[in-house]
Motif scaffolding. Structure first.
Motif, PDB file in Angstrom:
ATOM      1  N   UNK A  27     -40.679  13.114 -26.135  1.00 31.32           N
ATOM      2  CA  UNK A  27     -40.541  14.258 -25.217  1.00 31.32           C
ATOM      3  C   UNK A  27     -41.708  15.112 -25.556  1.00 31.32           C
ATOM      4  N   UNK A  28     -41.977  15.364 -26.720  1.00 34.05           N
ATOM      5  CA  UNK A  28     -42.823  16.369 -27.060  1.00 34.05           C
ATOM      6  C   UNK A  28     -44.340  15.709 -26.890  1.00 34.05           C
ATOM      7  N   UNK A  29     -44.631  14.418 -27.282  1.00 34.58           N
ATOM      8  CA  UNK A  29     -45.725  13.762 -26.998  1.00 34.58           C
ATOM      9  C   UNK A  29     -46.189  13.757 -25.581  1.00 34.58           C
ATOM     10  N   UNK A  30     -45.123  13.514 -24.901  1.00 35.31           N
ATOM     11  CA  UNK A  30     -45.173  13.322 -23.418  1.00 35.31           C
ATOM     12  C   UNK A  30     -45.659  14.590 -22.759  1.00 35.31           C
ATOM     13  N   UNK A  31     -44.810  15.729 -23.268  1.00 37.25           N
ATOM     14  CA  UNK A  31     -45.622  17.022 -22.665  1.00 37.25           C
ATOM     15  C   UNK A  31     -46.764  17.577 -23.256  1.00 37.25           C
ATOM     16  N   UNK A  32     -47.128  17.123 -24.535  1.00 36.75           N
ATOM     17  CA  UNK A  32     -48.356  17.340 -25.005  1.00 36.75           C
ATOM     18  C   UNK A  32     -49.776  16.684 -24.167  1.00 36.75           C
ATOM     19  N   UNK A  33     -49.637  15.464 -23.895  1.00 34.41           N
ATOM     20  CA  UNK A  33     -50.493  14.810 -23.085  1.00 34.41           C
ATOM     21  C   UNK A  33     -50.903  15.592 -21.624  1.00 34.41           C
ATOM     22  N   UNK A  34     -49.472  15.936 -21.054  1.00 33.63           N
ATOM     23  CA  UNK A  34     -49.600  16.644 -19.813  1.00 33.63           C
ATOM     24  C   UNK A  34     -50.277  18.071 -19.872  1.00 33.63           C
ATOM     25  N   UNK A  35     -49.880  18.846 -20.745  1.00 33.91           N
ATOM     26  CA  UNK A  35     -50.428  20.186 -21.130  1.00 33.91           C
ATOM     27  C   UNK A  35     -51.921  20.048 -21.461  1.00 33.91           C
ATOM     28  N   UNK A  36     -52.350  19.056 -22.172  1.00 31.94           N
ATOM     29  CA  UNK A  36     -53.792  18.903 -22.543  1.00 31.94           C
ATOM     30  C   UNK A  36     -54.621  18.690 -21.362  1.00 31.94           C
ATOM     31  N   UNK A  37     -54.179  18.116 -20.336  1.00 29.62           N
ATOM     32  CA  UNK A  37     -55.151  17.822 -19.399  1.00 29.62           C
ATOM     33  C   UNK A  37     -55.035  18.617 -17.957  1.00 29.62           C
ATOM     34  N   UNK A  38     -53.904  19.648 -18.109  1.00 34.33           N
ATOM     35  CA  UNK A  38     -53.627  20.445 -16.940  1.00 34.33           C
ATOM     36  C   UNK A  38     -54.670  21.340 -16.741  1.00 34.33           C
ATOM     37  N   UNK A  39     -54.963  22.121 -15.612  1.00 29.24           N
ATOM     38  CA  UNK A  39     -55.886  23.229 -15.223  1.00 29.24           C
ATOM     39  C   UNK A  39     -55.241  24.093 -14.399  1.00 29.24           C
ATOM     40  N   UNK A  40     -55.430  25.212 -14.344  1.00 38.94           N
ATOM     41  CA  UNK A  40     -54.817  26.069 -13.437  1.00 38.94           C
ATOM     42  C   UNK A  40     -55.613  27.459 -13.254  1.00 38.94           C
ATOM     43  N   UNK A  41     -55.610  28.253 -12.128  1.00 39.50           N
ATOM     44  CA  UNK A  41     -56.269  29.540 -12.365  1.00 39.50           C
ATOM     45  C   UNK A  41     -55.597  30.496 -13.031  1.00 39.50           C
ATOM     46  N   UNK A  42     -56.489  31.349 -13.906  1.00 39.35           N
ATOM     47  CA  UNK A  42     -55.809  32.325 -14.713  1.00 39.35           C
ATOM     48  C   UNK A  42     -55.617  33.622 -13.845  1.00 39.35           C
ATOM     49  N   UNK A  43     -54.151  34.300 -14.074  1.00 36.52           N
ATOM     50  CA  UNK A  43     -53.973  35.460 -13.780  1.00 36.52           C
ATOM     51  C   UNK A  43     -54.831  36.874 -14.400  1.00 36.52           C
ATOM     52  N   UNK A  44     -54.307  37.892 -13.995  1.00 34.56           N
ATOM     53  CA  UNK A  44     -55.168  38.867 -14.921  1.00 34.56           C
ATOM     54  C   UNK A  44     -53.992  38.990 -16.029  1.00 34.56           C
ATOM     55  N   UNK A  45     -54.451  39.087 -17.414  1.00 33.81           N
ATOM     56  CA  UNK A  45     -53.897  38.906 -18.449  1.00 33.81           C
ATOM     57  C   UNK A  45     -54.289  40.013 -19.529  1.00 33.81           C
ATOM     58  N   UNK A  46     -53.211  40.653 -20.154  1.00 37.08           N
ATOM     59  CA  UNK A  46     -53.677  41.508 -21.262  1.00 37.08           C
ATOM     60  C   UNK A  46     -52.957  40.958 -22.479  1.00 37.08           C
ATOM     61  N   UNK A  47     -53.969  40.615 -23.423  1.00 40.97           N
ATOM     62  CA  UNK A  47     -53.845  39.907 -24.548  1.00 40.97           C
ATOM     63  C   UNK A  47     -53.578  41.120 -25.858  1.00 40.97           C
ATOM     64  N   UNK A  48     -52.323  41.200 -26.394  1.00 44.41           N
ATOM     65  CA  UNK A  48     -51.759  41.957 -27.191  1.00 44.41           C
ATOM     66  C   UNK A  48     -51.849  41.405 -28.709  1.00 44.41           C
ATOM     67  N   UNK A  49     -52.885  41.877 -29.674  1.00 48.56           N
ATOM     68  CA  UNK A  49     -53.019  41.273 -30.987  1.00 48.56           C
ATOM     69  C   UNK A  49     -52.304  42.161 -32.081  1.00 48.56           C
ATOM     70  N   UNK A  50     -51.442  42.323 -32.705  1.00 45.85           N
ATOM     71  CA  UNK A  50     -51.185  43.433 -33.595  1.00 45.85           C
ATOM     72  C   UNK A  50     -51.761  42.863 -35.121  1.00 45.85           C
ATOM     73  N   UNK A  51     -52.374  43.596 -35.797  1.00 47.82           N
ATOM     74  CA  UNK A  51     -53.266  43.299 -36.876  1.00 47.82           C
ATOM     75  C   UNK A  51     -52.953  44.416 -38.097  1.00 47.82           C
ATOM     76  N   UNK A  52     -52.684  43.563 -39.061  1.00 43.38           N
ATOM     77  CA  UNK A  52     -52.661  44.430 -40.436  1.00 43.38           C
ATOM     78  C   UNK A  52     -53.219  43.483 -41.440  1.00 43.38           C
ATOM     79  N   UNK A  53     -54.078  44.223 -42.221  1.00 41.53           N
ATOM     80  CA  UNK A  53     -54.967  43.692 -43.192  1.00 41.53           C
ATOM     81  C   UNK A  53     -55.935  42.800 -42.516  1.00 41.53           C
ATOM     82  N   UNK A  54     -56.994  42.459 -43.301  1.00 42.56           N
ATOM     83  CA  UNK A  54     -58.318  41.644 -42.886  1.00 42.56           C
ATOM     84  C   UNK A  54     -58.366  40.525 -44.006  1.00 42.56           C
TER      85      UNK A  54
END
Length: 989
Positions: A27-54
């Motif tokens: 099931x995972x491999x079938x899902x992986x194949x479908x996700x790898x080939x799909x495309x879709x328009x991207x809505x407006x997104x806010x990406x939040x990345x917590x950072x601690x240390x570098x």
């Protein structure tokens, strides 16, 4: 042993495990194949990345977010806890560098920190910013506060919130892949888990993939220290994650390493309030999404990559922490994982037997093949990230996950705190978290917890050793003090676990002889008997677990209602709950506390009045008094952590020895001394009664036979091939020594099948012949004898019977055994579980008898016959006494047991039936110990285990019923009633 002879349950279990793994992986491999080939328009997104240390690779990780194919539709919010954090300076340098725009992303402005890239327009600079959260966690994790601060800084018009960790490196289409599932209104969240790749940072041409541009930034597509950990820790990290990833979506699990949800759902689900009280924002969110009826979509193709832990200890620490969070926040994952790991280790144990080694090998091969297939699918989805990492090699590491998973589950079952990001989080429950500055505090607390576990195991061992012969029973008077010390004032769940650990350890130590006995009794090779033994121990440990949990719940209510000290309230409730549990718990192997005290007869004489509950009241109350006194012992300058369920860490002084506490301790000690004095006096009174009865001639001369002829190990239970001449010879010797009125043979000693219409049938048959003819031929004339055989009634049901025959071998009466041994004499569940007979080939097909029946002797003796297991229980003997029996007889077969502890344990339990009912007991055992026991519990004569022999003694016939026949249930019922009353009183009016 061929596969055809292998137990079917193992065949089915191995097949089921393989099919389940294969189905999830497919099931995972079938899902992986479908996700790898799909495309879709991207809505407006806010990406939040917590950072601690570098750390190493931090710059390239951040740039992997900014270099998204659809970065123009997204804003990026990087959150740091304080301006002093190294990540803050790294972000300033990175985002302010003019070369960032060359990567296809406008040079961003840093907001919240007062930084701005010179010469950049406000419109473009708003696409990335740094936020300082100034997080000071108290009731949740620092990461949760950072995420909430980032959400507050996101543009309100953003349709999607996308969260990721700063140690993750994402692929260029990550943003599109993560946002695409949210087009489906039934999907509440999309997620993906990080992969730790151990490949070296080398290109296909063998050139190191580490380079910097003139501005000091990593070149696009070039590794900046991401790869590493090529050793065992790196490969195990990859295998651990790749093994768990296929299971996440079927179980509806969310990981915070890559998580997206709609902004409107964030508000509708009250995620802010949820995160303000949790240490695992992802697992808590997953549960909230499922409760709302929405689905969690796992986007396998979007899996980010990260640096693996540098060493095995750091790897174990990481996954121990995760498994602890799974246990608290999502047991749906933790419990099946624990069971699957236990099954694999059970299969591994079979390797001890070469013909049975194939289950472990088959499961290991299935694990390796499944993991290799999953890794191959992930490599096809992101070939550049997997450069230099072999899916086949990752698959070969799969069997090494077995010990890693075992450590993870063992650690998480004990851990109540985790160390993470410079904090220790004490987790009392999913909604009860306390943050403590200093990550090292988690290590200290875990070491204390391990010490507590060691103390509980030692205390449980002392409790179990109390059932050994000799004076070990003294340990029971203090064995429960460490349990009270550990569980008092703890959360109910912790008290349950501590009680279970104590009880299980006690049964392992007290009944370790059962492991080998089960092998002989069930007729199966190791390790199945060992597994049965551990199951029995774990099951019986629930008695003390339930007692501790009930005491914890009731004790807290008493503390609130009447302002009791929490630990005193627990101790009082524990006495009641433990006594009630002893009376109500459906034990397979009887383990009432009174059996631990039979070495000192004055202590157990009170069973005549209150039954076995008398010793439980005394022993547990004394332990509670000792606990209360020790808590008050003065220790200048010392303080003890308050074990409140709220997780607070304030210190409180030790309680003083108040007048009430001292009075309770004195009362407990006085009760023990009073019981001792009464028991001593009562023994003298019973001795006088025995002497008077003997002087009046109300006695009989009896003999007991111990042939010491073990059963044929190839015969099922109930099919006997005994040496009748040996028993006849010993019977003749006993008669010559004075046993003129009755001779008792052990259980399982007469091979003839006895047929009868009912238990009052005056003319039974043996093998189709009149019983008198067959018995006269087999035994010859002599003294009245009590035999043990297999009988068949008119309905065709088989019973374990005791047959009393006269001097001319005429049948005087028979009785049927009422309480049978499960899996030995019968199979529980009947036809429904008949397939279990393949597991226990010696299981018989007997039926229980129709209740107690007294067998009469011409001289006035009335026999109450207990068969083997029945003399370990109080009920059957009390039933015979209630019907007027004046002599108890026990016919036992301990052939299955060893020659040391088991026979002595059986004797010590059985002799209490004589004390409770004030009757002599004649105990005949195939291989020992056979004995004559007087009404106060003294063993007057005995034949040691493993030796043939006989006993001849004159025993008095004592009439009357003891009070315990009426009161034995009341003593347990009183504890239950008081506990119920306190439980009702815990609620304030």
């Amino acid at each position: 042993m061929s596969i055809a002879d292998f137990p079917p349950c193992w065949l089915l279990a191995c097949l089921a495990a393989w099919l389940l793994q294969a189905a999830v992986a497919a099931r995972f491999l079938l899902r992986l194949r479908r996700d790898s080939t799909g495309t879709a328009p991207v809505p407006s997104v806010s990406v939040v990345v917590p950072c601690k240390g570098a750390g190493p690779g931090f710059d390239e990780n951040i740039l992997s977010f900014l270099r998204q194919d659809d970065a123009g539709r997204a804003e990026f919010v990087f959150v740091v806890p304080t301006p002093a954090d190294p990540a803050h300076e790294a972000l300033r340098r990175l985002l302010a560098a003019p070369g960032v725009s060359g990567a296809g992303v406008p040079p961003p402005q840093s907001t919240g920190s007062g930084l701005a890239a010179p010469g950049v327009s406000d419109a473009s600079a708003a696409r990335a910013k740094v936020v300082v959260s100034n997080a000071q966690p108290r009731r949740c994790s620092e990461k949760a506060l950072n995420l909430l601060a980032g959400v507050e800084s996101c543009a309100r018009e953003s349709e999607v919130l996308l969260f990721a960790d700063s140690d993750a490196r994402v692929r260029p289409d990550w943003l599109r892949l993560m946002a695409a599932p949210l087009r489906d209104a039934s999907v509440g969240a999309s997620t993906s888990a990080m992969l730790y790749l151990p490949a070296p940072g080398v290109s296909g041409a063998g050139v190191p993939l580490r380079s910097e541009r003139e501005d000091g930034l990593p070149a696009p597509g070039v590794s900046n220290g991401l790869a590493g950990g090529r050793g065992l820790a790196g490969w195990l990290s990859l295998a651990w994650m790749a093994w768990g990833i296929p299971w996440l979506e079927p179980l509806g699990c969310v990981t915070g390493q890559s998580l997206a949800l709609r902004r409107r759902d964030f508000d509708a689900l009250s995620v802010r309030k949820l995160w303000e009280g949790t240490v695992s924002e992802d697992l808590a969110l997953a549960r909230r999404v499922r409760q709302a009826g929405l689905k969690v979509r796992f986007v396998a193709a979007a899996a980010p990559t990260g640096r693996p832990p540098a060493s095995l200890p750091s790897m174990l620490a990481l996954y121990n922490r995760w498994m602890t969070l799974f246990r608290v926040y999502d047991p749906r994952i933790w419990v099946p994982g624990l069971l699957l790991t236990a099954f694999k280790w059970a299969a591994l144990c079979r390797v001890w037997h070469a013909p049975a080694a194939w289950p472990a090998l088959a499961i290991a091969a299935a694990d390796a093949a499944t993991l290799a297939a999953v890794c191959a699918g992930l490599r096809r989805a992101a070939p550049s990230a997997w450069r230099g990492t072999s899916p086949l090699l990752a698959g070969l590491v799969a069997p090494l996950l077995w010990p890693v998973h075992a450590v993870n589950f063992a650690w998480s079952s004990l851990a109540g705190e985790i160390g993470w990001g410079g904090y220790t989080y004490a987790i009392a429950s999913a909604a009860d978290v306390a943050a403590i500055p200093g990550e090292e505090e988690a290590g200290r607390r875990m070491r204390r917890r391990l010490g507590l576990v060691g103390l509980l195991v030692a205390a449980g061992a002392l409790y179990g050793a109390a059932y050994r012969p000799g004076c070990w029973g003294l340990g029971a008077w203090v064995a429960f003090v460490p349990l009270l010390w550990a569980a008092a004032g703890r959360p109910d769940g912790a008290a349950f676990r501590y009680g279970w650990l104590f009880g299980t350890a006690g049964y392992v130590v007290g009944g370790f002889w059962l492991a080998g006995s089960l092998q002989r009794f069930l007729g199966i090779p190791q390790p199945e008997p060992a597994a049965w033994f551990l199951f029995i121990c774990c099951f019986h440990g629930l008695k003390w677990a339930l007692a501790c949990a009930a005491a914890s719940w009731v004790g807290k209510g008493l503390s609130r209602r009447w302002n009791w000290d929490p630990e005193d309230g627990f101790a009082a409730a524990f006495v009641l709950s433990a006594v009630a549990a002893e009376g109500l718990f459906p034990a397979v192997i009887p383990s009432e506390l009174v059996y631990s005290q039979s070495f000192h007869l004055p202590t157990v004489q009170s069973t005549e009045v209150f039954g076995m509950a008398a010793a439980a009241w005394l022993v547990l109350a004394f332990n509670a008094a000792v606990f209360s006194a020790l808590r008050s012992w003065p220790r200048p300058g010392r303080q003890r952590h308050s074990p409140s369920a709220a997780g607070t860490l304030g210190l409180q002084p030790r309680p003083r020895l108040t007048a009430r506490r001292a009075a309770l301790a004195a009362a407990a000690a006085a009760a023990v001394l009073a019981n001792e004095a009464w028991g001593t006096r009562r023994m003298a009174e019973v001795d006088g009664l025995v002497a008077r009865r003997a002087a009046l001639g109300e006695s009989l001369a009896a003999g007991v036979i111990q042939g010491c002829l073990p059963l044929d190990p190839d015969q099922p239970v109930g099919e006997f091939s005994q040496d009748l001449p040996s028993h006849n010879r010993l019977s003749a010797q006993a008669a010559a020594a004075g046993a003129k009125d009755l001779i008792v043979w052990p259980e399982s000693t007469y091979a003839g099948l006895v047929s009868y219409r009912d238990d009052d049938d005056p003319s039974p048959a043996v093998a189709g012949r009149p019983a008198s003819d067959a018995l006269a031929q087999d035994l010859g004339p002599g003294v009245p004898t009590l035999l043990s055989a297999i009988g068949q009634d008119a309905s065709g049901a088989s019973h374990n019977i005791s047959l009393l025959v006269g001097p001319e071998r005429q049948a005087w009466g028979l009785s049927e055994k009422s309480i049978l041994v499960p899996f030995g004499e019968y199979m529980p569940g009947g036809p429904l579980l008949s397939w279990l007979r393949r597991l226990t080939p010696k299981t018989g097909g007997l039926s229980p008898g129709r209740g107690p029946k007294v067998l009469d002797l011409p001289g006035g003796g009335r026999l109450g016959v207990l068969v083997c297991y029945e003399d370990m229980l109080a009920g059957p003997a009390a039933g015979f006494a209630a019907l007027g029996a004046n002599l108890l007889v026990s016919q036992s077969n301990d052939t299955w047991f060893d020659r040391d502890l088991a026979p002595e344990h059986h004797l010590r339990t059985g002799l209490l039936r004589a004390v409770e009912n004030r009757k002599f007991m004649l105990r005949a055992n195939n291989t020992g110990v056979s004995a004559v026991v007087d009404p106060v519990g003294r063993v007057l004569q005995r034949v040691e285990a493993g030796r043939p022999g006989f006993l001849a003694a004159r025993v008095a016939l004592l009439e009357g019923r003891t009070k315990q026949i009426t009161l034995r249930h009341m003593a347990y019922g009183l504890a239950l009633a008081l506990l119920a009353a306190l439980a009702l009183a815990r609620w304030e009016r």
